[in-house]
Design an enzyme around this catalytic site. Structure first.
Site, PDB file in Angstrom:
ATOM      1  CB  CYS A 133      -0.950   0.002   1.193  1.00 43.15           C
ATOM      2  SG  CYS A 133      -0.161  -0.383   2.774  1.00 43.15           S
ATOM      3  CG  HIS A 246      -0.823   4.033   4.721  1.00 45.18           C
ATOM      4  ND1 HIS A 246      -1.490   3.783   5.891  1.00 45.18           N
ATOM      5  CD2 HIS A 246      -0.418   2.816   4.247  1.00 45.18           C
ATOM      6  CE1 HIS A 246      -1.495   2.477   6.119  1.00 45.18           C
ATOM      7  NE2 HIS A 246      -0.852   1.873   5.134  1.00 45.18           N
TER       8      HIS A 246
END
Length: 340
Positions: A133, A246
């Site tokens: 990711c 994130h």
């Protein structure tokens, strides 16, 4: 001419990413003829909704993929290593979200905005790997810079949400936060230290070189996706008390001279990128901005005044969507349109 439709499976359908894969298939109007939902025997009997219909969850087995065209896997590396070859043997192309196949030289590692041409290599093993990711969002932002100016070195520090670990980590952050606010005792089960009101410079296990597996994933995957092993990459990955999204502080040293304004203009035209960069108006990407979207948000674009050809930027994305499920479905879209 009628649109071709495909028989699709989601393996690991009951997990957070598997659930999001199902939603992405619906939201992105993927041409699904039939949908099979697969998970461990513990989930058999459950149903999940797809396009208004309840679809039963079946047990993942070696013969689950007969008659299927595409399988989206988000069931863990061990499960993928075991079952992906069975799917491929039955002619079903696997898009795998685990780390099991990413560095296999015969398996393409794909971010559709960056290297969609690599999907052609799916014929090698019948498997396409979905990157980590934190790597996905970084290369979406850096690929246009690398193509035009060349990247010599990348220094990245990540600030990663607990959803990257899964539902148990989300629950742990919630429970610890509630306990601390109410001056109650808390438990630490998922992480080695308290995550509430804390930052842990520790994602995945430590290796002999002092880096974590997560950090080395970013190093190795970035080079593979950008197709340039000469790029220097170093990473520090940190888990922070955020539920979704994130964030990354990325420092890039380019081979050719480049200014912050040139990078900003380049990224404003880049696929999958949204520039949010007006510090005077307090405009810069936040994890809350990225949550629920499929874009990579970039801001704080500025020259690194300590070196020549240096640029700093702040990169944010939803780790469950673009960092996992959306990227997998986007790969499947290209696969279906161009290769099947």
């Amino acid at each position: 001419m009628a649109e071709k439709k495909f028989n699709v499976a989601v393996a690991g359908a009951t997990g957070a990413v598997g659930n999001q894969m199902i939603r992405c298939l619906e939201e992105m109007n993927f041409p699904v003829q039939s949908l099979k939902l697969l998970a461990s025997h513990r989930s058999v009997g459950r149903t999940l909704r797809f396009k208004g219909e309840l679809v039963p969850v079946e047990e993942l087995k070696e013969d689950s993929f007969k008659g299927l065209d595409i399988a989206l896997f988000s069931a863990g590396g061990g499960t993928s290593q075991t079952f992906a070859p069975f799917a491929a043997k039955d002619g079903c192309v696997v898009v795998d979200n685990s780390s099991a196949w990413r560095m296999d030289p015969e398996v393409p590692l794909v971010v559709p905005e960056v290297n969609p041409h690599a999907i052609a290599q799916h014929t090698n093993k019948g498997i396409i790997a979905n990157p980590n990711c934190s790597t996905i969002q970084m290369v979406v932002a850096l690929s246009p810079i690398h193509k035009k100016y060349g990247i010599k070195r990348i220094v990245v520090s990540t600030y990663q949400a607990v959803s990257g670990t899964g539902k148990k980590a989300i629950d742990e952050l919630f429970d610890q936060t509630r306990a601390m606010i109410n001056f109650l005792d808390y438990q630490t089960k998922v992480y080695p230290h308290r995550i509430a009101f804390n930052c842990l410079p520790h994602i995945d296990s430590f290796l002999d070189n002092g880096y974590t597996k997560e950090e080395m994933k970013m190093v190795n995957e970035t080079r593979k996706i950008l197709e340039d092993d000469t790029i220097g990459v170093t990473a520090t990955t940190v888990r922070v008390p955020v539920f979704f999204g994130h964030s990354e502080a990325v420092n890039v040293e380019t081979k050719d001279p480049v200014s912050a304004s040139e990078v900003r203009a380049l990224l404003e035209e880049a696929p999958g990128v949204k520039v949010m960069d007006d510090p005077q108006q307090n405009l810069y990407p936040l994890a809350t901005d990225a949550a629920g979207t499929d874009l990579t948000l970039v801001g704080r674009i500025r020259a690194d005044e300590s070196i020549s050809n240096g640029i700093n930027m702040w990169v944010v994305s939803d780790n469950v969507r673009k960092g996992a499920a959306t990227n997998a479905v986007q790969i499947a879209q290209v696969l279906a349109k161009e290769y099947l």
